[in-house]
Design a protein around this motif. Structure first.
Motif, mmCIF file in Angstrom:
data_model
loop_
_atom_site.group_PDB
_atom_site.id
_atom_site.type_symbol
_atom_site.label_atom_id
_atom_site.label_comp_id
_atom_site.label_asym_id
_atom_site.label_seq_id
_atom_site.Cartn_x
_atom_site.Cartn_y
_atom_site.Cartn_z
ATOM 1 N N PRO A 1 0.776 -1.190 -0.113
ATOM 2 C CA PRO A 1 -0.136 -0.045 0.162
ATOM 3 C C PRO A 1 0.768 1.198 0.173
ATOM 4 C CG PRO A 1 -0.933 -1.466 1.793
ATOM 5 C CD PRO A 1 0.508 -2.136 1.323
ATOM 6 N N PHE A 2 2.273 1.172 0.201
ATOM 7 C CA PHE A 2 3.144 2.263 0.263
ATOM 8 C C PHE A 2 3.983 2.498 -0.600
ATOM 9 C CE2 PHE A 2 1.638 1.224 4.615
ATOM 10 C CZ PHE A 2 1.099 2.323 5.140
ATOM 11 N N THR A 3 3.609 1.641 -1.847
ATOM 12 C CA THR A 3 4.683 1.854 -2.948
ATOM 13 C C THR A 3 4.480 3.061 -4.063
ATOM 14 O OG1 THR A 3 3.278 0.153 -4.216
ATOM 15 C CG2 THR A 3 5.090 -0.624 -2.904
ATOM 16 N N THR A 4 3.222 3.876 -3.802
ATOM 17 C CA THR A 4 3.009 4.987 -4.604
ATOM 18 C C THR A 4 2.582 6.238 -3.721
ATOM 19 O OG1 THR A 4 0.960 4.186 -5.056
ATOM 20 C CG2 THR A 4 2.345 3.583 -6.576
ATOM 21 N N SER A 5 2.769 7.269 -4.302
ATOM 22 C CA SER A 5 2.211 8.342 -3.484
ATOM 23 C C SER A 5 2.036 9.575 -4.222
ATOM 24 C CB SER A 5 3.401 8.961 -2.572
ATOM 25 O OG SER A 5 2.940 10.141 -2.044
ATOM 26 N N ILE A 6 0.841 10.139 -4.319
ATOM 27 C CA ILE A 6 0.441 11.263 -5.105
ATOM 28 C C ILE A 6 1.397 12.564 -4.681
ATOM 29 C CG2 ILE A 6 -1.545 12.843 -5.891
ATOM 30 C CD1 ILE A 6 -3.076 10.440 -5.607
ATOM 31 N N PHE A 7 1.347 12.813 -3.391
ATOM 32 C CA PHE A 7 1.925 13.848 -2.771
ATOM 33 C C PHE A 7 3.590 13.844 -3.377
ATOM 34 C CE2 PHE A 7 4.600 15.645 0.870
ATOM 35 C CZ PHE A 7 4.251 17.062 0.660
ATOM 36 N N TYR A 8 4.380 12.924 -3.191
ATOM 37 C CA TYR A 8 5.678 12.895 -3.720
ATOM 38 C C TYR A 8 5.918 12.922 -4.958
ATOM 39 C CZ TYR A 8 6.150 10.600 0.860
ATOM 40 O OH TYR A 8 6.123 10.400 2.268
ATOM 41 N N THR A 9 4.812 12.379 -5.994
ATOM 42 C CA THR A 9 4.799 12.541 -7.431
ATOM 43 C C THR A 9 4.455 14.344 -7.438
ATOM 44 O OG1 THR A 9 3.968 10.606 -7.554
ATOM 45 C CG2 THR A 9 3.565 12.173 -9.348
ATOM 46 N N TYR A 10 3.859 14.860 -7.020
ATOM 47 C CA TYR A 10 3.719 16.544 -6.994
ATOM 48 C C TYR A 10 4.994 17.046 -6.678
ATOM 49 C CZ TYR A 10 2.122 21.150 -5.641
ATOM 50 O OH TYR A 10 1.922 22.307 -5.936
ATOM 51 N N ILE A 11 5.475 16.512 -5.778
ATOM 52 C CA ILE A 11 6.687 17.464 -5.561
ATOM 53 C C ILE A 11 7.772 17.178 -6.460
ATOM 54 C CG2 ILE A 11 8.768 17.393 -3.815
ATOM 55 C CD1 ILE A 11 6.942 16.591 -1.569
ATOM 56 N N LEU A 12 7.995 15.899 -6.822
ATOM 57 C CA LEU A 12 9.127 15.645 -7.842
ATOM 58 C C LEU A 12 8.676 16.239 -9.408
ATOM 59 C CD1 LEU A 12 11.848 14.459 -8.088
ATOM 60 C CD2 LEU A 12 10.700 12.157 -8.910
ATOM 61 N N LYS A 13 7.375 16.162 -9.731
ATOM 62 C CA LYS A 13 6.917 16.901 -10.999
ATOM 63 C C LYS A 13 7.218 18.453 -10.841
ATOM 64 C CE LYS A 13 3.112 17.804 -13.928
ATOM 65 N NZ LYS A 13 3.283 19.231 -13.897
ATOM 66 N N GLY A 14 6.959 19.065 -9.876
ATOM 67 C CA GLY A 14 7.500 20.432 -9.861
ATOM 68 C C GLY A 14 8.978 20.784 -9.995
ATOM 69 N N PHE A 15 9.650 19.833 -9.400
ATOM 70 C CA PHE A 15 10.970 19.797 -9.714
ATOM 71 C C PHE A 15 11.374 19.616 -11.126
ATOM 72 C CE2 PHE A 15 15.617 19.328 -9.694
ATOM 73 C CZ PHE A 15 15.981 20.231 -8.682
ATOM 74 N N THR B 1 14.596 14.477 -0.367
ATOM 75 C CA THR B 1 13.373 14.781 0.588
ATOM 76 C C THR B 1 12.226 13.932 0.621
ATOM 77 O OG1 THR B 1 14.143 17.095 0.056
ATOM 78 C CG2 THR B 1 11.598 16.683 0.976
ATOM 79 N N ILE B 2 12.069 13.487 -0.739
ATOM 80 C CA ILE B 2 10.875 12.284 -0.804
ATOM 81 C C ILE B 2 11.184 11.065 -0.093
ATOM 82 C CG2 ILE B 2 9.930 10.693 -2.415
ATOM 83 C CD1 ILE B 2 10.113 13.133 -4.556
ATOM 84 N N MET B 3 12.508 10.537 -0.144
ATOM 85 C CA MET B 3 13.075 9.421 0.522
ATOM 86 C C MET B 3 12.987 9.709 2.088
ATOM 87 S SD MET B 3 15.915 7.909 -1.861
ATOM 88 C CE MET B 3 17.095 9.433 -1.744
ATOM 89 N N LEU B 4 13.344 10.520 2.643
ATOM 90 C CA LEU B 4 13.217 10.833 4.030
ATOM 91 C C LEU B 4 11.762 10.946 4.498
ATOM 92 C CD1 LEU B 4 16.167 13.521 4.240
ATOM 93 C CD2 LEU B 4 16.204 11.130 5.163
ATOM 94 N N LEU B 5 11.136 11.934 3.794
ATOM 95 C CA LEU B 5 9.524 11.760 4.254
ATOM 96 C C LEU B 5 8.892 10.506 4.241
ATOM 97 C CD1 LEU B 5 8.416 15.053 2.534
ATOM 98 C CD2 LEU B 5 8.826 14.831 4.756
ATOM 99 N N ASN B 6 9.251 9.581 3.164
ATOM 100 C CA ASN B 6 8.760 8.114 2.981
ATOM 101 C C ASN B 6 9.414 7.473 4.120
ATOM 102 O OD1 ASN B 6 7.090 6.214 2.150
ATOM 103 N ND2 ASN B 6 8.458 5.874 0.392
ATOM 104 N N ALA B 7 10.231 7.486 4.316
ATOM 105 C CA ALA B 7 11.066 6.671 5.491
ATOM 106 C C ALA B 7 10.297 6.958 6.828
ATOM 107 C CB ALA B 7 12.514 6.926 5.502
ATOM 108 N N VAL C 1 13.060 20.497 4.710
ATOM 109 C CA VAL C 1 12.492 21.627 4.482
ATOM 110 C C VAL C 1 12.691 22.343 2.848
ATOM 111 C CG1 VAL C 1 12.285 24.034 5.185
ATOM 112 C CG2 VAL C 1 12.437 22.086 6.989
ATOM 113 N N ASN C 2 14.174 22.352 2.673
ATOM 114 C CA ASN C 2 14.572 22.786 1.364
ATOM 115 C C ASN C 2 13.883 22.115 0.278
ATOM 116 O OD1 ASN C 2 16.009 24.711 2.869
ATOM 117 N ND2 ASN C 2 18.046 23.502 2.504
ATOM 118 N N GLY C 3 13.804 20.884 0.126
ATOM 119 C CA GLY C 3 13.307 19.940 -0.795
ATOM 120 C C GLY C 3 11.745 20.085 -1.162
ATOM 121 N N VAL C 4 11.017 20.440 0.064
ATOM 122 C CA VAL C 4 9.650 20.626 -0.079
ATOM 123 C C VAL C 4 9.484 22.063 -0.644
ATOM 124 C CG1 VAL C 4 7.286 20.929 1.138
ATOM 125 C CG2 VAL C 4 8.919 18.831 1.599
ATOM 126 N N ALA C 5 10.060 22.888 -0.099
ATOM 127 C CA ALA C 5 9.802 24.353 -0.580
ATOM 128 C C ALA C 5 10.317 24.496 -1.681
ATOM 129 C CB ALA C 5 10.801 25.460 0.408
#
Length: 275
Positions: free
Chosen positions: A145-159, A196-202, A265-269
Motif C-alpha cells: 500500500p505504500f509503493t506509490t504516493s501522489i504527494f511525492y509525485t507532485y513534489i518531484l513533478k514540480g522539480f 526529501t521524498i525518501m526521508l519523508l517516506n521513511a 524543508v529545502n526539498g519541499v519548499a
C-alpha cells in the motif's frame, strides 16, 4: 550597533517557548525511561532521573517483547517502501512532466483531487485486496500500500518542470531515449527533491500504525509502532516501562529528522515553489 525591533524579540520569544512545548514531551519520555517506578510518580516530579545508568526498564522491554524482531521488520519495510515508492514516483513524475499524451492535465488534476481522500477511507479496499491475494499477515501486506504516493509525485513533478524543456529537446535531437534522459539527466539534477521524498517516506512508513495493526497478526511480522501497542497490554501499564519501549521506537526517527531536517524543508519548499 543595529537596533533590534521589539517585534523581532517578541517573535523569537514565541518561537522559543513554542519549541520548548514541542520538545518537552520527548525529553520527558527519554528521561522517564531511566526512572524507577517510585521516581516516575513522585510529586513534585523530578526533571532528571537519579541515574542514567539504570537500564532495567529497557531490559524488561526487550525481555517481554521481541523488539529486535520488530526493529528488523520496520527497517525492511522502510527500505522496501522507500525504494519501490522512489521508482514509481520518478517514472510517474517524468510522464506528467515531459511526455505528451491525451488527458494528461485532467488525469493529474484527478490524482491531486485524490489527495483529499484520507488513507483511512481506503483501508477496507486495501484489506480486501490483500486478503484476496493471500498476503494477509505477511511483510508484502505492509509494503504494497505504500509503493506509490501522489504527494511525492507532485513534489518531484514540480522539480522536473523547473528543468528547461530545451534540454529535453536537445537530448532527443541527439538520439537520446526518454529512459536514458530520465536516469542520466533528470534524476541526477533532482537529487535534493529525491532525498526529501525518501526521508519523508521513511518517516511515514516507520511511524505507520493503523495498517500494520490491521494487516498483521503474528509477532514475526509486527513493526515497532504496533509492537509498542502490544507491549502495553503484555508488559503491564507501568509508565516507566512504556517510556522505555516508546524511546526505542521513536529515537531512531528523531535522529533521522535532526540530521536531515534541512533537506526536508529545502526539498519541499523548492519543489512547491518551482512547480
Amino acid at each position: 550597533m543595529k537596533k533590534i525591533k521589539f517585534s523581532t524579540v517578541l517573535l523569537y520569544l514565541v518561537l522559543f517557548f513554542g519549541a520548548l512545548i514541542m520538545i518537552f514531551p520527548f525529553y520527558w519520555m527519554i528521561t522517564g525511561a531511566f526512572k524507577t517506578g517510585t521516581e516516575i510518580v513522585q510529586m513534585p516530579p523530578t526533571m532528571l532521573p537519579n541515574s542514567f545508568t539504570n537500564l532495567d526498564n529497557f531490559k524488561f522491554a526487550f525481555q517481554t517483547a521481541p523488539f529486535v524482531t520488530y526493529f528488523i521488520n520496520s527497517v525492511e519495510m522502510m527500505i522496501a517502501c522507500v525504494v519501490l515508492c522512489g521508482v514509481t514516483t520518478i517514472l510517474t513524475a517524468f510522464a506528467f512532466s515531459r511526455l505528451r499524451f491525451p488527458g494528461r492535465n485532467l488525469i493529474f488534476s484527478c490524482l491531486l483531487a485524490l489527495m483529499m481522500v484520507p488513507f483511512e477511507m481506503l483501508v477496507i479496499t486495501n484489506y480486501r485486496t490483500i486478503v484476496g491475494w493471500h498476503l494477509h499477515d505477511t511483510k508484502w501486506a505492509l509494503i504494497l500500500p505504500f509503493t506509490t504516493s501522489i504527494f511525492y509525485t507532485y513534489i518531484l513533478k514540480g522539480f522536473f518542470d523547473s528543468i528547461p524543456e530545451s534540454l529535453y529537446q536537445a537530448a532527443k535531437v541527439d538520439g537520446c531515449s526518454d529512459w536514458k534522459y530520465l536516469w542520466r539527466v533528470m534524476v541526477p539534477m533532482s537529487k535534493p527533491s529525491l532525498v526529501t521524498i525518501m526521508l519523508l517516506n521513511a518517516i511515514a512508513t516507520w511511524n505507520s500504525f493503523m495498517w500494520p495493526m490491521i494487516a498483521t497478526n503474528s509477532k514475526e511480522v509486527r513493526t515497532l509502532p504496533f509492537g509498542l501497542y502490544a507491549f502495553i497490554s503484555e508488559g503491564g501499564a507501568k509508565n516507566e516501562r512504556m517510556m522505555a519501549a516508546a524511546t526505542v521506537v521513536v529515537l531512531p526517527m528523531i535522529i533521522v529528522f535532526l540530521v536531515a531536517r534541512k533537506y526536508i524543508v529545502n526539498g519541499v519548499a523548492r519543489g512547491g515553489l518551482k512547480g
